[in-house]
Design a protein around this motif. Structure first.
Motif: not given
Length: 175
Positions: A82-86
């Motif tokens: 849920s925190l992954r941005q890429e």
């Protein structure tokens, strides 16, 4: 100057799945908090195998199917996903040349001040990627947050930290 956090293989199979350990379960909340508080770019890696894993050299030496692409065990822990941005860097073996190339290119665009690694397992994939990044970027400070890593065993975790320290990789929060 940019700072990079590399989250190595915080996947379900390594936390509480096929190759999980109590130490990996215990480190998960610290890794989540580290990612949440990090001021910089966060890159996740995923150990990625196919259904023929047992026929590979690694599979013959570690005959435990794990991190089979597309399976629940291959996925990042939900709290981290849920925190992954890429996009995650999928790697077929312990160390990722693609990660090294990605960060070398990033360093050319904007110099990297420091790369910090956290994750699993200290004594296999964390050490492999830390040493690989040191080879790709010898003038960038490479660090490992010991409090956000777990090894196959507590003893092999400590041995890996000492080996990385001998190779001029900074070991943080080792107390």
């Amino acid at each position: 100057m940019q700072n990079i956090l590399v989250v190595v293989d915080m996947q379900n199979d390594f936390i509480d799945g096929a190759l999980g350990t109590p130490e990996a379960v215990a480190v998960l909340p610290r890794v989540v908090e580290r990612v949440r508080q990090f001021d910089g770019r966060v890159i996740f890696t995923r150990d990625t195998h196919t259904s023929d894993y047992l026929n590979t050299q690694e599979g013959k030496n570690l005959p435990v199917p794990h991190c089979i692409q597309g399976s629940y065990g291959w996925e990042l822990a939900p709290a981290l996903e849920s925190l992954r941005q890429e996009p995650a860097v999928d790697k077929e073996t312990f160390g990722s040349r693609a990660l090294g190339a990605l960060l070398r290119a990033a360093d050319r665009e904007e110099p990297i001040e420091k790369i910090t690694l956290v994750g699993l397992c200290t004594d296999i994939c964390v050490i492999s990627n830390a040493l690989l990044l040191k080879a790709f970027l010898p003038e960038v400070k490479i660090a490992v947050d010991a409090a956000c890593c777990a090894g196959v065993t507590p003893e092999s975790h400590r041995t890996a930290l000492r080996a990385m320290e001998a190779c001029q990789i900074a070991i943080e929060n080792d107390g």
